[in-house]
Design a protein around this motif. Structure first.
Motif, PDB file in Angstrom:
ATOM      1  N   TYR A   1       0.803  -1.218   0.000  1.00 22.77           N
ATOM      2  CA  TYR A   1       0.000   0.000   0.000  1.00 22.77           C
ATOM      3  C   TYR A   1       0.837   1.270   0.000  1.00 22.77           C
ATOM      4  CZ  TYR A   1      -5.007  -0.312  -0.303  1.00 22.77           C
ATOM      5  OH  TYR A   1      -6.274  -0.403  -0.799  1.00 22.77           O
TER       6      TYR A   1
ATOM      7  N   TYR B   1       0.444   3.585  -2.971  1.00 25.45           N
ATOM      8  CA  TYR B   1      -0.663   4.537  -3.033  1.00 25.45           C
ATOM      9  C   TYR B   1      -0.483   5.708  -2.064  1.00 25.45           C
ATOM     10  CZ  TYR B   1      -2.639   0.415  -5.267  1.00 25.45           C
ATOM     11  OH  TYR B   1      -2.837  -0.675  -6.076  1.00 25.45           O
TER      12      TYR B   1
ATOM     13  N   PHE C   1     -11.817  -0.904  -3.890  1.00 28.32           N
ATOM     14  CA  PHE C   1     -10.646  -0.500  -4.701  1.00 28.32           C
ATOM     15  C   PHE C   1     -10.071  -1.706  -5.447  1.00 28.32           C
ATOM     16  CE2 PHE C   1      -6.240   1.748  -4.277  1.00 28.32           C
ATOM     17  CZ  PHE C   1      -6.481   2.561  -5.367  1.00 28.32           C
TER      18      PHE C   1
ATOM     19  N   SER D   1      -7.527  -1.470  -8.569  1.00 28.55           N
ATOM     20  CA  SER D   1      -6.541  -0.421  -8.323  1.00 28.55           C
ATOM     21  C   SER D   1      -5.376  -0.429  -9.304  1.00 28.55           C
ATOM     22  CB  SER D   1      -5.999  -0.535  -6.892  1.00 28.55           C
ATOM     23  OG  SER D   1      -5.403  -1.802  -6.672  1.00 28.55           O
ATOM     24  N   GLU D   2      -5.036  -1.586  -9.859  1.00 27.46           N
ATOM     25  CA  GLU D   2      -3.889  -1.646 -10.766  1.00 27.46           C
ATOM     26  C   GLU D   2      -4.291  -1.711 -12.236  1.00 27.46           C
ATOM     27  OE1 GLU D   2      -0.527  -1.362 -10.096  1.00 27.46           O
ATOM     28  OE2 GLU D   2      -1.318  -0.709  -8.171  1.00 27.46           O
TER      29      GLU D   2
ATOM     30  N   ALA E   1      -4.532   5.726 -10.015  1.00 25.99           N
ATOM     31  CA  ALA E   1      -5.452   5.047  -9.107  1.00 25.99           C
ATOM     32  C   ALA E   1      -5.276   5.659  -7.722  1.00 25.99           C
ATOM     33  CB  ALA E   1      -5.156   3.552  -9.060  1.00 25.99           C
TER      34      ALA E   1
ATOM     35  N   SER F   1      -6.191   5.768  -3.748  1.00 25.16           N
ATOM     36  CA  SER F   1      -6.773   5.187  -2.544  1.00 25.16           C
ATOM     37  C   SER F   1      -7.431   6.293  -1.739  1.00 25.16           C
ATOM     38  CB  SER F   1      -5.687   4.515  -1.702  1.00 25.16           C
ATOM     39  OG  SER F   1      -6.167   4.246  -0.400  1.00 25.16           O
TER      40      SER F   1
ATOM     41  N   GLU G   1     -11.181   0.527   3.255  1.00 26.27           N
ATOM     42  CA  GLU G   1     -11.061   0.275   1.824  1.00 26.27           C
ATOM     43  C   GLU G   1     -10.863  -1.221   1.599  1.00 26.27           C
ATOM     44  OE1 GLU G   1      -9.261   3.130  -1.220  1.00 26.27           O
ATOM     45  OE2 GLU G   1      -7.539   1.945  -0.549  1.00 26.27           O
TER      46      GLU G   1
ATOM     47  N   ASN H   1      -9.648  -4.235  -0.990  1.00 27.18           N
ATOM     48  CA  ASN H   1      -8.835  -4.511  -2.173  1.00 27.18           C
ATOM     49  C   ASN H   1      -8.649  -6.018  -2.269  1.00 27.18           C
ATOM     50  OD1 ASN H   1      -7.179  -4.198  -4.456  1.00 27.18           O
ATOM     51  ND2 ASN H   1      -6.243  -2.343  -3.622  1.00 27.18           N
TER      52      ASN H   1
END
Length: 386
Positions: A81, A84, A203, A206-207, A215, A217, A230, A232
């Motif tokens: 993370y 982000y 999320f 995200s990639e 992207a 967060s 969040e 993921n």
């Protein structure tokens, strides 16, 4: 009498039953189906993740109950993370899930009492509404602007905001492929603080962001951890969809509540899968960019082929989906069913994602370019015949 609970009766019938039947009938007749209705990645997981999975699956001591996440998994998520701009406490701000669908389905049971109001995007991923209804909560759809693809938060009245206990958002978005901006998230966080609303951000894509877009967060917004968690997943980023492993991050009090519910619902994720996920998150991998480029090439080929047929579609900035208006504004469900029966191309009707999804279909570019171009050819010929 065997009767379903009122909770189950509150859910609409799935729109996929007739589509599944039509797919089965075509296949039984020996005709092929190009299935663009399901967003299941067709790229392989990282080789080092597969190696870790197979290595530990051969160890007989790996088959007991996991109960909780391996500490190394939480540490790997926290390290991941950082990309982000988010710093996480692995112990208190990371919670492992058996897939984000599982976590989202348990979300409302954790936080919502009968009669509580939850704001969800319309169109939006179906589990958001289903989870709230199963918990006895009330749903208020937030219209998603068809141009910006952002929630029209200004449409909400002061009373709606005062009543709302939770708001669910999803960027990059399934089904619309919309992207968030920092300004939009800053507005959401301000509203959450002003009206005491718990924010949940999905999320999962995200990639899968294209064309040098970012992207974002929601946890990178100042003050967000006070009001938000969040979700993921490793399903889309690392193509581990069937392995069912994901996580929620953010507000530690909220995660503790979800952890408590989960302790009554499951016994953790299979240990070899956890170890594969740790390897995927931790070890260097050049697949992020390669995968992104491959999806963009598919997107460009598929959208270009559809546009050549006369179907003007919007090129998505993220995800693996084209969110397209039906020709002539036709209702999405009969359009998708007729398309499947006539051409063998399966798409998802937009009504599956809420009332404001009507008049749209979602198409997943999860096939090779030649297959996507063949799908576009069939669609174009069918549209000309109608």
């Amino acid at each position: 009498m065997i009767t379903p609970s009122k909770r189950l009766q509150s859910l609409p019938e799935g729109v996929f039953q007739d589509l599944a039947l039509a797919k089965g009938q075509r296949l039984a007749a020996g005709d092929d189906v190009i299935d663009l209705s399901v967003g299941s990645p067709d790229f392989p997981p990282p080789a080092h993740a597969i190696a870790e999975l197979t290595k530990h699956a051969a160890e007989t001591n790996q088959y007991g109950y996991a109960i909780t996440a391996l500490p190394a998994f939480q540490e790997a998520v926290a390290a991941f993370y950082e990309r982000y701009g988010v710093t996480l406490d692995p112990v208190h701000e990371v919670l492992q899930l058996a897939g984000s669908q599982e976590g989202l389905s348990h979300l409302a049971l954790t936080f919502i009492n009968p009669g509580d109001l939850v704001l969800i995007p319309d169109p939006g991923y179906p589990i958001y509404e289903a989870g709230v209804r199963l918990a006895g909560g009330e749903v208020m759809p937030i219209p998603v602007d068809p141009h910006t693809l952002h929630p029209r938060l200004d449409d909400l009245s002061g009373r709606d905001l005062q009543r709302a206990k939770m708001m669910i958002l999803n960027y990059p978005s399934n089904p619309t492929a919309g992207l968030a901006t920092r300004q939009m998230f800053e507005h959401v966080v301000r509203l959450a603080h002003q009206h005491d609303i718990f924010i949940v951000h999905d999320f999962a894509y995200s990639e899968l962001v294209f064309d040098d877009n970012e992207a974002i967060s929601i946890l990178s917004i100042p003050g967000a951890k006070d009001v938000a968690i969040e979700f993921n997943s490793l399903s889309k980023t690392y193509n581990l969809a069937g392995a069912r492993i994901a996580y929620a991050v953010g507000n530690p009090t909220a995660l503790d509540c979800l952890r408590k519910l989960k302790s009554h619902m499951d016994f953790g994720v299979f240990l070899p899968i956890q170890r594969a996920a740790i390897a995927a998150l931790r070890e260097p991998w050049d697949g992020y960019d390669r995968q992104r480029i491959a999806y963009m090439e598919r997107r460009d080929a598929f959208c270009g082929a559809l546009i050549e047929t006369g179907w003007e579609v919007r090129k998505p900035a993220a995800t693996m989906f084209v969110w397209a208006k039906t020709p002539n504004g036709e209702d999405s469900y009969p359009f998708a069913l007729d398309l499947l029966r006539a051409t063998g191309v399966a798409v998802t009707p937009g009504i599956a994602f809420g009332p404001r999804g009507e008049g749209y279909v979602r198409m997943a570019f999860v096939r090779d370019i030649d297959v996507l171009q063949e799908a576009a050819r069939r669609i174009g010929e069918w549209l000309k015949r109608r």
